[in-house]
Structures are given as C-alpha cells and as structure tokens.
Design an enzyme around this catalytic site. Structure first.
Site, PDB file in Angstrom:
ATOM      1  N   LYS A 185       0.824  -1.211   0.000  1.00  0.00           N
ATOM      2  CA  LYS A 185       0.000   0.000   0.000  1.00  0.00           C
ATOM      3  C   LYS A 185       0.859   1.263   0.000  1.00  0.00           C
ATOM      4  O   LYS A 185       0.535   2.233  -0.677  1.00  0.00           O
ATOM      5  CB  LYS A 185      -0.924   0.015   1.216  1.00  0.00           C
TER       6      LYS A 185
ATOM      7  N   ARG B   4      12.713 -10.942   4.245  1.00  0.00           N
ATOM      8  CA  ARG B   4      13.536  -9.738   4.403  1.00  0.00           C
ATOM      9  C   ARG B   4      14.672  -9.984   5.402  1.00  0.00           C
ATOM     10  O   ARG B   4      14.488 -10.653   6.411  1.00  0.00           O
ATOM     11  CB  ARG B   4      12.684  -8.567   4.908  1.00  0.00           C
TER      12      ARG B   4
ATOM     13  N   ARG C 155      -0.583 -10.736  12.135  1.00  0.00           N
ATOM     14  CA  ARG C 155      -1.066  -9.471  11.579  1.00  0.00           C
ATOM     15  C   ARG C 155      -2.088  -9.728  10.463  1.00  0.00           C
ATOM     16  O   ARG C 155      -3.071  -8.994  10.329  1.00  0.00           O
ATOM     17  CB  ARG C 155       0.105  -8.644  11.051  1.00  0.00           C
TER      18      ARG C 155
ATOM     19  N   ARG D  32      13.884  -8.601  11.285  1.00  0.00           N
ATOM     20  CA  ARG D  32      13.179  -7.717  12.218  1.00  0.00           C
ATOM     21  C   ARG D  32      12.013  -8.473  12.843  1.00  0.00           C
ATOM     22  O   ARG D  32      11.412  -9.350  12.211  1.00  0.00           O
ATOM     23  CB  ARG D  32      12.645  -6.483  11.499  1.00  0.00           C
TER      24      ARG D  32
ATOM     25  N   ARG E 157      -9.979   1.128   9.760  1.00  0.00           N
ATOM     26  CA  ARG E 157      -9.537  -0.264   9.911  1.00  0.00           C
ATOM     27  C   ARG E 157     -10.690  -1.194  10.298  1.00  0.00           C
ATOM     28  O   ARG E 157     -10.557  -2.408  10.211  1.00  0.00           O
ATOM     29  CB  ARG E 157      -8.451  -0.376  10.993  1.00  0.00           C
TER      30      ARG E 157
END
Length: 214
Positions: A13, A123, A166, A155, A88
């Site tokens: 996004k 990542r 999430r 991370r 949200r």
C-alpha cells in the site's frame, strides 16, 4: 480524487500510495503520521493522543477520528487525499461517514497471504541500514551484509509468526470493509502483480476508470 486504500500488511500500500500521490498530486493521510504530527504540534487533540501514546496505550477511535477530521478539513486536502490505515474497522468507517467525509473510491490491493508471508519473512536487514531479501535481493554471502560484513537479521515485525498474526487481524477486523464499501458501490479491487511497476499500472488504470465514472 478522494480515496481510501485497503490492503493487508505487506501488500504494498505504501508504494502504491506514493505512486498515486505522484500522479494526482494529493497527500497521503496516514494514521501514524497524523498521530506523530499531532503529538509534536501540541494541539488539544494532539496532547490527548500523546497522553495515550506515552502511557503505551492505543489511542481511542474518537481521538483518531477527530484528528483525521481536522486533517481532511485542512488546505492540504482541499484537492483530494488518500486515506491509508484508516478506517480499519466497520465502526471507524461508520464514523467517517458520520463526519461527512467524501470518498470517490475505495481501492483494495489484493495479494495472497502466502505471497505476503514470502515477501516479509524473506527480508533481511543489517544494522548499517542495508536491506536484502532471500529470494528477490539476496546478499552475496548468505546471512552476511555485502556493505559492512556484519550479520544480517530478521526484524521482529518480519518474523513469520508475527506476519501471520497481523494477517489474521486484518482478515478479522479490516477485510469486512470490502463488503461495507462494496454495498455502497465504491469498491475497486486490483490484483497485486509480481512486478511493482505492473501493479502500479493496474492501480492507475483502475483510478482512471473511477475518474471517467465520476
């Protein structure tokens, strides 16, 4: 152009919001940015938000909604805006309607969960600031930074278990907004492509369709 941008965490996004901004010269109105600005500016609502943030608590909907109402009424948003990260939930969407916020379209960026998990959990970052991806941008030596030679790490936000949690939250709380806005005839869906440029082309084509239909 007045837009709401929907999509799961990791769907891209932020990248697409920047591209829409470049095309239409309208600002991104992101909840996190608004909260940080309000906190630093010390407005009445900003100080109220700061009190929650400093205590490590979630800022209540009514405070966030008040801050967004102020932002949308500002000169910077007079020619349009992109709402990213708000609403949200259905109650937040209803509050947005109640404040009279105008919306031309709700753009939903669709990317499969497994693809998002691959993107985010792959990542790798270094404390020097360099970033890599085990599939799309691997370091020359596995687990070692090309620039400084230090060990790469994942991370906390990119750990697979965190990403899955999430995504679960998104599906439970935010995805119902697609039906909410679909019933209003505002929903526009775009399938995320493998290449960012191809996704951008699809997004801009979809928005041109919105413009033509206005």
């Amino acid at each position: 152009m007045k837009l709401i941008l929907l999509g799961a965490p990791g769907a891209g996004k932020g990248t697409q919001a920047a591209n829409i901004t470049a095309k239409y010269n309208i600002p991104v109105v992101a909840t996190g940015d608004i909260l940080r600005a309000a906190k630093s500016e010390g407005t009445e609502l900003g100080l109220l938000a700061k009190s929650y943030m400093d205590a490590g608590k979630l800022v209540p909907d009514e405070v966030i909604i008040g801050l967004i109402k102020e932002k949308l009424a500002s000169d910077s948003c007079k020619n349009g805006y992109i709402l990213d990260g708000f609403p949200r939930t259905i109650p937040q969407a209803e509050a947005l309607d109640a404040m009279g916020a105008e919306v031309d379209a709700v753009l939903s960026l669709e990317v499969a969960d497994e693809k998002i998990i691959e993107r985010m959990s792959g990542r790798r970052v270094c404390k020097c600031g360099a970033s890599y991806h085990v599939v799309y941008l691997p370091s020359k030596v596995d687990g070692v930074c090309d620039k400084c030679g230090d060990a790469l790490y994942i991370r906390d936000d990119d750990a697979e278990a965190t990403v899955r949690k999430r995504l679960e939250t998104f599906h439970a709380q935010t995805e119902p907004l697609k039906d909410y806005y679909g019933a209003k005839g505002l929903l526009v869906t775009v399938e995320g492509r493998e290449e960012v440029e191809d996704t951008t082309a699809a997004v801009l084509a979809a928005l041109e369709g919105v413009e033509c239909g206005k």
